[in-house]
Scaffold this motif. Sequence first.
Motif, PDB file in Angstrom:
ATOM      1  N   GLU A   1       3.429   0.703   3.068  1.00 17.72           N
ATOM      2  CA  GLU A   1       3.039  -0.327   4.045  1.00 17.72           C
ATOM      3  C   GLU A   1       2.946  -1.667   3.339  1.00 17.72           C
ATOM      4  O   GLU A   1       2.468  -1.764   2.216  1.00 17.72           O
ATOM      5  N   ILE A   2       3.413  -2.701   4.051  1.00 16.89           N
ATOM      6  CA  ILE A   2       3.285  -4.078   3.565  1.00 16.89           C
ATOM      7  C   ILE A   2       2.613  -4.851   4.687  1.00 16.89           C
ATOM      8  O   ILE A   2       3.089  -4.854   5.825  1.00 16.89           O
ATOM      9  N   GLN A   3       1.513  -5.497   4.329  1.00 17.54           N
ATOM     10  CA  GLN A   3       0.758  -6.224   5.355  1.00 17.54           C
ATOM     11  C   GLN A   3       1.438  -7.536   5.705  1.00 17.54           C
ATOM     12  O   GLN A   3       2.036  -8.190   4.856  1.00 17.54           O
ATOM     13  N   SER A   4       1.258  -7.929   6.955  1.00 16.35           N
ATOM     14  CA  SER A   4       1.811  -9.191   7.447  1.00 16.35           C
ATOM     15  C   SER A   4       0.944 -10.344   6.960  1.00 16.35           C
ATOM     16  O   SER A   4      -0.282 -10.274   6.993  1.00 16.35           O
ATOM     17  N   PRO A   5       1.559 -11.447   6.510  1.00 16.36           N
ATOM     18  CA  PRO A   5       0.774 -12.602   6.066  1.00 16.36           C
ATOM     19  C   PRO A   5       0.277 -13.469   7.224  1.00 16.36           C
ATOM     20  O   PRO A   5      -0.478 -14.410   7.017  1.00 16.36           O
ATOM     21  N   GLY A   6       0.684 -13.174   8.463  1.00 17.81           N
ATOM     22  CA  GLY A   6       0.214 -13.971   9.607  1.00 17.81           C
ATOM     23  C   GLY A   6       1.290 -14.103  10.669  1.00 17.81           C
ATOM     24  O   GLY A   6       2.231 -13.314  10.726  1.00 17.81           O
ATOM     25  N   GLU A   7       1.125 -15.148  11.516  1.00 15.89           N
ATOM     26  CA  GLU A   7       2.069 -15.370  12.617  1.00 15.89           C
ATOM     27  C   GLU A   7       3.478 -15.618  12.094  1.00 15.89           C
ATOM     28  O   GLU A   7       3.667 -16.263  11.069  1.00 15.89           O
ATOM     29  N   GLY A   8       4.439 -15.105  12.825  1.00 17.27           N
ATOM     30  CA  GLY A   8       5.831 -15.279  12.448  1.00 17.27           C
ATOM     31  C   GLY A   8       6.326 -14.174  11.509  1.00 17.27           C
ATOM     32  O   GLY A   8       7.475 -14.197  11.091  1.00 17.27           O
ATOM     33  N   TYR A   9       5.435 -13.264  11.188  1.00 14.48           N
ATOM     34  CA  TYR A   9       5.780 -12.159  10.291  1.00 14.48           C
ATOM     35  C   TYR A   9       5.358 -10.856  10.955  1.00 14.48           C
ATOM     36  O   TYR A   9       4.468 -10.819  11.793  1.00 14.48           O
TER      37      TYR A   9
ATOM     38  N   ILE B  12      10.123  -8.728   6.565  1.00  8.05           N
ATOM     39  CA  ILE B  12       8.812  -9.132   7.075  1.00  8.05           C
ATOM     40  C   ILE B  12       8.943 -10.302   8.047  1.00  8.05           C
ATOM     41  O   ILE B  12       8.227 -10.372   9.053  1.00  8.05           O
ATOM     42  N   ARG B  13       9.837 -11.232   7.795  1.00  5.41           N
ATOM     43  CA  ARG B  13      10.011 -12.411   8.653  1.00  5.41           C
ATOM     44  C   ARG B  13      10.626 -11.989   9.976  1.00  5.41           C
ATOM     45  O   ARG B  13      11.513 -11.121  10.025  1.00  5.41           O
ATOM     46  N   LEU B  14      10.175 -12.602  11.027  1.00  4.65           N
ATOM     47  CA  LEU B  14      10.735 -12.332  12.354  1.00  4.65           C
ATOM     48  C   LEU B  14      12.079 -12.996  12.497  1.00  4.65           C
ATOM     49  O   LEU B  14      12.351 -14.061  11.982  1.00  4.65           O
TER      50      LEU B  14
ATOM     51  N   PRO C 117       4.261  -6.655  10.177  1.00  5.64           N
ATOM     52  CA  PRO C 117       3.912  -5.692   9.120  1.00  5.64           C
ATOM     53  C   PRO C 117       5.080  -4.701   8.948  1.00  5.64           C
ATOM     54  O   PRO C 117       5.903  -4.529   9.840  1.00  5.64           O
ATOM     55  N   PHE C 118       5.116  -4.090   7.784  1.00  2.00           N
ATOM     56  CA  PHE C 118       6.167  -3.120   7.488  1.00  2.00           C
ATOM     57  C   PHE C 118       5.519  -1.776   7.188  1.00  2.00           C
ATOM     58  O   PHE C 118       4.541  -1.694   6.446  1.00  2.00           O
TER      59      PHE C 118
ATOM     60  N   PHE D  37       0.853  -1.181   0.000  1.00  2.00           N
ATOM     61  CA  PHE D  37       0.000   0.000   0.000  1.00  2.00           C
ATOM     62  C   PHE D  37       0.896   1.240   0.000  1.00  2.00           C
ATOM     63  O   PHE D  37       1.816   1.347   0.810  1.00  2.00           O
ATOM     64  N   ILE D  38       0.605   2.168  -0.905  1.00  2.00           N
ATOM     65  CA  ILE D  38       1.321   3.444  -0.935  1.00  2.00           C
ATOM     66  C   ILE D  38       0.281   4.535  -0.702  1.00  2.00           C
ATOM     67  O   ILE D  38      -0.707   4.630  -1.436  1.00  2.00           O
ATOM     68  N   ASP D  39       0.519   5.297   0.360  1.00  2.00           N
ATOM     69  CA  ASP D  39      -0.422   6.358   0.759  1.00  2.00           C
ATOM     70  C   ASP D  39      -1.838   5.804   0.913  1.00  2.00           C
ATOM     71  O   ASP D  39      -2.816   6.442   0.536  1.00  2.00           O
ATOM     72  N   GLY D  40      -1.926   4.590   1.461  1.00  2.00           N
ATOM     73  CA  GLY D  40      -3.221   3.986   1.746  1.00  2.00           C
ATOM     74  C   GLY D  40      -3.874   3.271   0.581  1.00  2.00           C
ATOM     75  O   GLY D  40      -4.930   2.668   0.744  1.00  2.00           O
TER      76      GLY D  40
END
Length: 178
Positions: free
Chosen positions: A147-155, A176-178, A157-158, A123-126
């Motif tokens: 913004e980059i959304q997290s794909p789930g647990e263990g990741y 993104i990965r933890l 968001p950016f 997402f850029i500027d929403g």
Amino acid sequence: MQGLLGVGAFVRAGLIVGLLALSVGARAQEPAPGVVVITAGDDATTGAAIRIDGEPSGNVPLRKTLAPGRHLVQVGKRGYVTFSKWVNLAAGQVMTIPVTLQLQAPKTGSLLITADVTGLPVFIDGQRRGGTPLIVDGLVEGEHSVEIQSPGEGYQPFSQMVMVKANERTTVEAAIRL
């Protein structure tokens, strides 16, 4: 002898009068000036600076007397594309030039967005613009939110504010990965 002097004075006087008549006749043959009238086609153009043949000549609207011939008319204002037009003005002619200035296109750059996981929504500027990795062209110069959304647990968001510069590509590398 007196008769000859009388004729000589008459010839001299006639010559002087003839030269004066010739001089007055030459002035009468000079071409009449022309007139250029520059008008605003919209409110944004009113007050814009005018140059004629490279010389500052006033602001829109303008009525200016010019010698016949070819002239370069330029109208400019900050944030707008400069209007330029060559005109051929005839003697005694009144030429009206309506001018509408166009906004300058904004300066743009681009972003290259990569992440350690592919296919994540960016997402850029929403606004969603695609998935990682992604190149986005045509972004207006200035600061933008990425913004980059997290794909789930263990990741995670950016989210980052990024400065885009005109005619340059800025790279964003997201972890993104933890």
